[in-house]
Write a protein that holds these residues in place. Sequence first.
Motif, short mmCIF file in Angstrom:
data_model
loop_
_atom_site.label_atom_id
_atom_site.label_comp_id
_atom_site.label_asym_id
_atom_site.label_seq_id
_atom_site.Cartn_x
_atom_site.Cartn_y
_atom_site.Cartn_z
N LEU A 201 1.00 -1.16 -0.04
CA LEU A 201 0.08 -0.14 -0.10
C LEU A 201 0.92 1.16 0.08
CD1 LEU A 201 -2.66 1.59 0.54
CD2 LEU A 201 -2.44 1.34 2.85
N ASP A 202 0.51 2.28 -0.93
CA ASP A 202 1.39 3.37 -1.14
C ASP A 202 0.52 4.46 -0.45
OD1 ASP A 202 2.76 5.76 -1.77
OD2 ASP A 202 2.58 5.39 -3.86
N VAL A 203 0.76 5.05 0.59
CA VAL A 203 -0.09 6.05 1.17
C VAL A 203 0.05 7.47 0.99
CG1 VAL A 203 -0.95 6.92 3.57
CG2 VAL A 203 -0.70 4.43 3.18
N ARG B 260 1.12 -7.15 -5.88
CA ARG B 260 0.06 -6.14 -6.01
C ARG B 260 0.19 -4.76 -5.24
NH1 ARG B 260 -4.11 -9.60 -2.66
NH2 ARG B 260 -2.12 -10.90 -2.04
N VAL B 261 -0.14 -3.82 -5.74
CA VAL B 261 0.30 -2.53 -5.30
C VAL B 261 -1.12 -1.51 -5.41
CG1 VAL B 261 1.49 -0.50 -5.76
CG2 VAL B 261 2.59 -2.43 -6.33
N SER B 262 -1.44 -1.11 -4.12
CA SER B 262 -2.63 -0.15 -4.05
C SER B 262 -1.86 0.84 -3.67
CB SER B 262 -3.36 -0.76 -2.86
OG SER B 262 -4.04 -2.09 -3.12
N MET B 263 -2.73 2.29 -4.30
CA MET B 263 -2.47 3.57 -3.71
C MET B 263 -3.63 4.23 -3.42
SD MET B 263 -0.10 4.32 -7.29
CE MET B 263 -0.48 2.82 -8.35
N THR C 248 -4.48 -1.24 -7.57
CA THR C 248 -5.88 -0.75 -7.23
C THR C 248 -5.50 0.68 -6.80
OG1 THR C 248 -5.85 -2.98 -6.39
CG2 THR C 248 -7.66 -1.34 -5.63
N VAL C 249 -6.60 1.35 -6.98
CA VAL C 249 -6.83 2.77 -6.66
C VAL C 249 -7.96 3.07 -5.55
CG1 VAL C 249 -6.67 5.30 -7.49
CG2 VAL C 249 -5.71 3.37 -8.99
N HIS C 250 -7.31 3.87 -4.48
CA HIS C 250 -8.58 4.31 -3.62
C HIS C 250 -8.36 5.80 -3.28
CE1 HIS C 250 -8.85 -0.08 -1.92
NE2 HIS C 250 -7.50 -0.03 -2.24
N THR C 251 -9.53 6.41 -3.15
CA THR C 251 -9.93 7.74 -2.95
C THR C 251 -10.63 7.91 -1.47
OG1 THR C 251 -10.38 8.00 -5.27
CG2 THR C 251 -10.59 9.88 -3.78
#
Length: 216
Positions: A79-81, A100-103, A127-130
């Motif tokens: 996870l990239d915060v 797997r890389v989530s941002m 995967t992208v989260h807002t």
Amino acid sequence: MSINDTSGLRKMLADGVQELALHLTDPQIDKMIAYLLLLSKWNSVYNLTAIRDPKEMVKQHLLDSLSAAPAFVNAKNVLDVGAGGGLPGMMLAITYPDTRVSMIDTVSKKTAFLSQAKTELGLTNVTVHTGRVEALQVTEKFDVITSRAFSELCNFINWSGHLLADGGQFIAMKGVAPAQEIERLPEGWQVTGMQALSVPGLQAERHLVFVKKSPV
């Protein structure tokens, strides 16, 4: 060097990758340049980064992120915060296609860019989260949580510690060694290592700080 000089930018990136002793394929380097072109294009409208010079973007964004890449070689779910324009997340996703890389970022224009970059670059491992990281809930926790100039270590850990898998670690990208931040670490956490980085073409201090839960 202009953004249209893709061969010059590509050579600069490839030389830096070689200096960092990273084993990247030509298609991976091409994908990183495609990302840079997309970042530059969106930046003219959305102000994703203060750096406008493409040559400086190669050094201060791409190679700066890639200098940290070896630390993530065994990561499976990252996870990239405060991902911003996707650094280091996008570089990690291209370097390690099986990881797997989530941002996550609170700014919707930034996550819109990340979603577009994911689509255009064909990054199926992204995967992208807002939203705010402290409100994020996931079905599978992360073995590595990272950030690049996001916040001080205390906040970074307090806000995202609930997302770290058992036995996982934080890898924070910092400039100068953050001695005072380390002193203010939340109770129950400890620094397990610090690594100085050398970024090709960049005369600036860079460090990785590794943090894990303290043994009970």
